[in-house]
Design a protein around this motif. Structure first.
Motif, PDB file in Angstrom:
ATOM      1  N   ALA A 156       0.886  -1.202  -0.170  1.00  0.00           N
ATOM      2  CA  ALA A 156       0.004   0.146   0.104  1.00  0.00           C
ATOM      3  C   ALA A 156       0.881   1.296   0.171  1.00  0.00           C
ATOM      4  CB  ALA A 156      -0.911  -0.013   1.084  1.00  0.00           C
ATOM      5  N   ARG A 157       1.673   1.514   1.031  1.00  0.00           N
ATOM      6  CA  ARG A 157       2.641   2.680   0.992  1.00  0.00           C
ATOM      7  C   ARG A 157       3.938   2.230   0.854  1.00  0.00           C
ATOM      8  NH1 ARG A 157       1.621   5.608   6.400  1.00  0.00           N
ATOM      9  NH2 ARG A 157       3.108   6.791   5.486  1.00  0.00           N
ATOM     10  N   GLY A 158       4.577   2.493   0.004  1.00  0.00           N
ATOM     11  CA  GLY A 158       5.996   2.294  -0.204  1.00  0.00           C
ATOM     12  C   GLY A 158       5.845   0.849  -1.254  1.00  0.00           C
ATOM     13  N   GLY A 159       7.078   0.247  -1.089  1.00  0.00           N
ATOM     14  CA  GLY A 159       7.090  -0.915  -2.063  1.00  0.00           C
ATOM     15  C   GLY A 159       8.076  -2.042  -1.496  1.00  0.00           C
ATOM     16  N   ALA A 160       7.964  -3.242  -1.723  1.00  0.00           N
ATOM     17  CA  ALA A 160       8.700  -4.452  -1.278  1.00  0.00           C
ATOM     18  C   ALA A 160       8.890  -5.412  -2.175  1.00  0.00           C
ATOM     19  CB  ALA A 160       7.921  -5.063  -0.037  1.00  0.00           C
ATOM     20  N   ALA A 161       9.879  -5.939  -2.375  1.00  0.00           N
ATOM     21  CA  ALA A 161      10.348  -7.150  -3.237  1.00  0.00           C
ATOM     22  C   ALA A 161      11.025  -8.105  -2.459  1.00  0.00           C
ATOM     23  CB  ALA A 161      11.155  -6.772  -4.472  1.00  0.00           C
ATOM     24  N   LEU A 162      10.518  -9.480  -2.612  1.00  0.00           N
ATOM     25  CA  LEU A 162      11.258 -10.551  -1.923  1.00  0.00           C
ATOM     26  C   LEU A 162      11.943 -11.392  -2.848  1.00  0.00           C
ATOM     27  CD1 LEU A 162      11.512 -12.425   0.706  1.00  0.00           C
ATOM     28  CD2 LEU A 162       9.417 -13.507  -0.236  1.00  0.00           C
ATOM     29  N   ALA A 163      13.239 -11.519  -2.713  1.00  0.00           N
ATOM     30  CA  ALA A 163      13.913 -12.557  -3.710  1.00  0.00           C
ATOM     31  C   ALA A 163      14.227 -13.714  -3.080  1.00  0.00           C
ATOM     32  CB  ALA A 163      15.232 -11.887  -4.014  1.00  0.00           C
ATOM     33  N   VAL A 164      14.032 -14.894  -3.839  1.00  0.00           N
ATOM     34  CA  VAL A 164      14.271 -16.203  -3.324  1.00  0.00           C
ATOM     35  C   VAL A 164      15.065 -16.803  -4.163  1.00  0.00           C
ATOM     36  CG1 VAL A 164      12.881 -18.324  -2.683  1.00  0.00           C
ATOM     37  CG2 VAL A 164      11.594 -16.272  -2.369  1.00  0.00           C
ATOM     38  N   PHE A 165      16.206 -17.485  -3.350  1.00  0.00           N
ATOM     39  CA  PHE A 165      17.303 -18.274  -4.095  1.00  0.00           C
ATOM     40  C   PHE A 165      16.976 -19.792  -4.085  1.00  0.00           C
ATOM     41  CE2 PHE A 165      18.956 -14.311  -2.487  1.00  0.00           C
ATOM     42  CZ  PHE A 165      20.326 -13.979  -2.987  1.00  0.00           C
ATOM     43  N   PRO A 166      17.351 -20.311  -5.117  1.00  0.00           N
ATOM     44  CA  PRO A 166      17.197 -21.816  -5.342  1.00  0.00           C
ATOM     45  C   PRO A 166      17.421 -22.598  -3.972  1.00  0.00           C
ATOM     46  CG  PRO A 166      18.010 -20.996  -7.237  1.00  0.00           C
ATOM     47  CD  PRO A 166      18.154 -19.945  -6.200  1.00  0.00           C
ATOM     48  N   GLY A 167      18.580 -21.963  -3.287  1.00  0.00           N
ATOM     49  CA  GLY A 167      18.955 -22.821  -2.091  1.00  0.00           C
ATOM     50  C   GLY A 167      18.067 -22.386  -0.870  1.00  0.00           C
ATOM     51  N   GLY A 168      17.197 -21.458  -0.990  1.00  0.00           N
ATOM     52  CA  GLY A 168      16.132 -21.236  -0.060  1.00  0.00           C
ATOM     53  C   GLY A 168      16.297 -19.800   0.564  1.00  0.00           C
ATOM     54  N   VAL A 169      17.737 -19.208   0.356  1.00  0.00           N
ATOM     55  CA  VAL A 169      17.858 -17.998   0.899  1.00  0.00           C
ATOM     56  C   VAL A 169      16.908 -16.943   0.392  1.00  0.00           C
ATOM     57  CG1 VAL A 169      19.834 -16.330   1.195  1.00  0.00           C
ATOM     58  CG2 VAL A 169      20.381 -18.714   1.316  1.00  0.00           C
ATOM     59  N   THR A 170      16.583 -16.032   1.336  1.00  0.00           N
ATOM     60  CA  THR A 170      15.857 -14.783   0.924  1.00  0.00           C
ATOM     61  C   THR A 170      16.568 -13.429   1.187  1.00  0.00           C
ATOM     62  OG1 THR A 170      14.611 -15.076   3.133  1.00  0.00           O
ATOM     63  CG2 THR A 170      13.471 -16.372   1.229  1.00  0.00           C
ATOM     64  N   VAL A 171      15.816 -12.675   0.186  1.00  0.00           N
ATOM     65  CA  VAL A 171      16.324 -11.409   0.689  1.00  0.00           C
ATOM     66  C   VAL A 171      15.139 -10.370   0.325  1.00  0.00           C
ATOM     67  CG1 VAL A 171      17.599  -9.356  -0.486  1.00  0.00           C
ATOM     68  CG2 VAL A 171      18.567 -11.727  -0.313  1.00  0.00           C
ATOM     69  N   LEU A 172      14.828  -9.298   1.231  1.00  0.00           N
ATOM     70  CA  LEU A 172      13.481  -8.697   1.230  1.00  0.00           C
ATOM     71  C   LEU A 172      14.018  -7.052   1.159  1.00  0.00           C
ATOM     72  CD1 LEU A 172      10.728  -8.250   1.241  1.00  0.00           C
ATOM     73  CD2 LEU A 172      10.717  -8.250   4.036  1.00  0.00           C
ATOM     74  N   ASP A 173      13.627  -6.645  -0.139  1.00  0.00           N
ATOM     75  CA  ASP A 173      13.927  -5.216  -0.126  1.00  0.00           C
ATOM     76  C   ASP A 173      12.823  -4.190  -0.064  1.00  0.00           C
ATOM     77  OD1 ASP A 173      15.394  -2.931  -1.370  1.00  0.00           O
ATOM     78  OD2 ASP A 173      14.948  -3.232  -3.490  1.00  0.00           O
ATOM     79  N   GLY A 174      13.055  -3.783   1.044  1.00  0.00           N
ATOM     80  CA  GLY A 174      12.050  -2.875   1.688  1.00  0.00           C
ATOM     81  C   GLY A 174      10.790  -3.404   2.201  1.00  0.00           C
ATOM     82  N   ALA A 175      10.073  -2.960   3.271  1.00  0.00           N
ATOM     83  CA  ALA A 175       8.914  -3.536   4.033  1.00  0.00           C
ATOM     84  C   ALA A 175       7.893  -2.715   4.220  1.00  0.00           C
ATOM     85  CB  ALA A 175       9.502  -3.752   5.469  1.00  0.00           C
ATOM     86  N   GLY A 176       7.552  -1.563   3.460  1.00  0.00           N
ATOM     87  CA  GLY A 176       6.293  -0.693   3.596  1.00  0.00           C
ATOM     88  C   GLY A 176       6.340   0.035   4.879  1.00  0.00           C
ATOM     89  N   ALA A 177       5.215   0.748   4.969  1.00  0.00           N
ATOM     90  CA  ALA A 177       5.210   1.705   6.444  1.00  0.00           C
ATOM     91  C   ALA A 177       4.620   0.823   7.414  1.00  0.00           C
ATOM     92  CB  ALA A 177       4.160   2.909   5.890  1.00  0.00           C
TER      93      ALA A 177
END
Length: 312
Positions: A55-76
């Motif tokens: 809703a406010r801001g943005g967020a992108a979740l990257a998922v690696f084949p090995g299961g490792v995750t990176v979250l870019d932003g979390a919104g407000a």
């Protein structure tokens, strides 16, 4: 733990040997698209990138084949927790790298709620602590410290390795922009690439995630000689707010995306895409332009011969 910045010129390399891949720089001539409306139906998320509506801001979740995750932003706010639940399996309770894009609550406010539901391996940010929402920021930092989670300062020229074939480059902020009084000038701009192959298939993609950086930041990034090409572009506003600008056209040619994602941004601010954005982006890039739906997620995952898309 209070984060520290030991001078503005700091270069950091993060190694994560457990991860295999995130994105791939392989450009495929024949791209096959599929759209799955039902989502994953409880199955583990496939490696790729998942755009969340916060809703406010943005967020992108990257998922690696090995299961490792990176979250870019979390919104407000806490909205992000429900959206993460759609992108991750119910038994997944860890985010390996959490990115605080720039010092505005619209990019980090949701992390306070995420910390109540997920464990986080490492936070990365631009080192700025002089934030307008000072009390909320200090409360978040205290919460991170209480859980003994490291906070790492990154800037232009830093590189994160996530295993063989995976690389995340930090393209901004540089030493000038990180000092700017305008929060969006200090935004962490990422380009992530993965190359993955096996006896079964060779897949991959690349992504350019520029937060809400303005045209001045994007022009500096382009002039720095970085490779901006990416299969997926999270369209930055206000940088692309004027489709007729020389910058906007040059930027889109440099990135040459196959998919352009539009987050809703914050209504009434420059981060919200203009109403005609989808049309002119499609005509300027020949890319597939997708808007993140309200209260939903859009996932893009690599597969042999193209990409697989889903929404939930």
């Amino acid at each position: 733990m209070m984060p520290r910045r030991d001078g503005y010129r700091r270069r950091t390399v993060i190694n994560m040997a457990s991860a295999i891949a995130l994105f791939c720089a392989i450009m495929l001539d024949a791209v096959i698209w599929q759209w799955i409306v039902a989502g994953w139906a409880g199955a583990p998320p496939r490696p790729g990138i998942h755009f969340l509506d916060v809703a406010r801001g943005g967020a992108a979740l990257a998922v690696f084949p090995g299961g490792v995750t990176v979250l870019d932003g979390a919104g407000a706010d806490e909205t992000v927790v429900g959206e993460l639940a759609k992108a991750l399996p119910q038994d997944e309770s860890r985010i390996d790298i959490a990115v605080i894009p720039y010092p505005s609550k619209e990019t980090w406010g949701g992390y306070a709620s995420i910390l109540d539901h997920y464990s986080i391996g490492t936070f990365i940010y631009n080192g700025r602590n002089d934030i307008a929402d000072k009390a909320d920021w200090q409360a978040l930092v205290a919460k991170i410290g209480a859980k003994r989670i490291p906070i790492v300062t990154v800037g232009a020229g830093d590189r994160i390795f996530c295993g063989t074939g995976c690389q995340i480059d930090i393209l901004s902020p540089d030493d000038d922009f990180v000092r700017s009084a305008e929060p969006r000038d200090t935004a962490i701009v990422l380009r992530a690439a993965l190359s993955s192959s096996s006896a079964v298939a060779e897949t991959g993609m690349s992504a350019f995630l520029p937060s809400d950086a303005g045209a001045n930041v994007m022009e500096r990034v382009g002039a720095s000689g970085y490779d901006l090409r990416a299969d997926i572009l999270m369209a930055p506003f206000p940088a692309l707010a004027s489709p007729s600008s020389t910058f906007a056209q040059a930027f889109l040619r440099a990135v040459a995306p196959r998919v352009v994602m539009l987050a809703r941004g914050t209504k009434g601010t420059p981060t919200a895409p203009p109403k005609a954005a989808a049309a002119w982006l499609a005509s300027s890039t020949n890319a597939r332009v997708i808007s993140v739906p309200a209260s939903g997620t859009v996932g893009i995952v690599p597969q042999k011969g193209g990409f697989l898309l889903y929404n939930d």
